[in-house]
Design an enzyme around this catalytic site. Structure first.
Site, PDB file in Angstrom:
ATOM      1  N   VAL A   1       0.832  -1.209   0.000  1.00 42.32           N
ATOM      2  CA  VAL A   1       0.000   0.000   0.000  1.00 42.32           C
ATOM      3  C   VAL A   1       0.865   1.256   0.000  1.00 42.32           C
ATOM      4  CG1 VAL A   1      -1.794   1.299   1.217  1.00 42.32           C
ATOM      5  CG2 VAL A   1      -1.913  -1.193   1.133  1.00 42.32           C
ATOM      6  N   CYS A   2       1.955   1.224   0.764  1.00 42.49           N
ATOM      7  CA  CYS A   2       2.844   2.383   0.832  1.00 42.49           C
ATOM      8  C   CYS A   2       3.443   2.699  -0.533  1.00 42.49           C
ATOM      9  CB  CYS A   2       3.960   2.142   1.838  1.00 42.49           C
ATOM     10  SG  CYS A   2       3.378   1.932   3.539  1.00 42.49           S
ATOM     11  N   THR A   3       3.777   1.666  -1.293  1.00 43.96           N
ATOM     12  CA  THR A   3       4.342   1.882  -2.623  1.00 43.96           C
ATOM     13  C   THR A   3       3.328   2.573  -3.528  1.00 43.96           C
ATOM     14  OG1 THR A   3       5.787  -0.037  -2.392  1.00 43.96           O
ATOM     15  CG2 THR A   3       5.360   0.743  -4.630  1.00 43.96           C
TER      16      THR A   3
ATOM     17  N   LEU B   1       3.018   6.353  -2.301  1.00 46.25           N
ATOM     18  CA  LEU B   1       4.131   7.225  -2.677  1.00 46.25           C
ATOM     19  C   LEU B   1       4.139   7.489  -4.177  1.00 46.25           C
ATOM     20  CD1 LEU B   1       6.465   8.431  -0.776  1.00 46.25           C
ATOM     21  CD2 LEU B   1       4.928   6.755   0.257  1.00 46.25           C
TER      22      LEU B   1
ATOM     23  N   ARG C   1      -0.641   5.757   8.905  1.00 46.24           N
ATOM     24  CA  ARG C   1      -0.752   6.556   7.684  1.00 46.24           C
ATOM     25  C   ARG C   1      -1.301   7.926   8.098  1.00 46.24           C
ATOM     26  NH1 ARG C   1       0.461   3.072   3.843  1.00 46.24           N
ATOM     27  NH2 ARG C   1      -0.248   0.929   4.086  1.00 46.24           N
TER      28      ARG C   1
END
Length: 220
Positions: free
Chosen positions: A45-47, A50, A129
């Site tokens: 999810v972070c990828t 960003l 987040r």
């Protein structure tokens, strides 16, 4: 939300980032700034988040807004991860904003970006987040807080930012589901007489059962 929140000035922390070392207040300077945290590098999810932030970087730049990412991974990890982020974005968008490192996890505590339920293998708390929109006065104007399972919506971040900046320029607020170009509402602290002077384009008062004239719409 306990800890640092809306209306508080962010601490002038010194951070080591992919763009070198600096203090937060100096980085923000006289601009708006979005400081956002992600749980960990090299996670799915972070990828996507960003990559999305990189895709929206021009929209934020047009609004005079700086970006600063945060996680507990070190700078070298961030630099390696950026290659994956840009590849996922088909190399159409570069990660041009700095990402700060916080290997000890102390900085995210001061910024109120700790996830109470998520920890790494050593038991250290991970970032949530979280996203703070910080004004030129270094005070938090708005905060979003999401769990690790829910990725953020960048359109909503842009919309909220536009609302904040418009409200700072006029004595107005933005109603539910507002988007740029829609009518805004005049602040209740403004009398009808003042509103006529402040909004020469005119305004419309909603007729309500209470007979009170607090719901007034105008264009700005």
């Amino acid at each position: 939300m306990p800890g640092l929140t809306i209306g508080d000035q962010i601490p002038n922390l010194e951070v080591e980032t992919t763009h070198g070392k600096f203090k937060l207040h100096g980085f923000i300077s006289d601009s708006y700034c979005i400081i956002f945290s992600h749980p960990a590098d090299f996670t799915p999810v972070c990828t996507t988040e960003l990559a999305s932030m990189a895709a929206y970087a021009d929209k934020f730049a047009e609004r005079g807004v700086k970006l600063l990412g945060f996680s507990c991974d070190d700078v070298q990890s961030h630099k390696e991860w950026i290659k994956d982020i840009e590849a996922y974005a088909d190399n159409k968008h570069r990660v041009g904003f700095p990402i700060a490192a916080d290997p000890t996890g102390e900085l995210i505590k001061e910024l109120n970006m700790v996830d109470p339920d998520e920890k790494d293998s050593s038991g250290r708390p991970l970032p949530s987040r979280a996203l703070h929109i910080v004004g030129p006065d270094k005070k938090i104007k708005l905060s979003f807080l999401y769990p690790g399972s829910t990725g953020r919506n960048m359109d909503e971040v842009v919309r909220a930012l536009d609302s904040l900046k418009k409200a700072s320029q006029h004595k107005i607020a933005t109603p539910a589901n507002w988007k740029p170009g829609d009518q805004v509402v005049i602040a209740p602290s403004v009398s009808d007489e003042q509103a006529k002077e402040m909004f020469p384009q005119g305004f419309k008062t909603a007729e309500l059962p209470s007979g009170k004239n607090y719901l007034r719409f105008t264009n700005v």
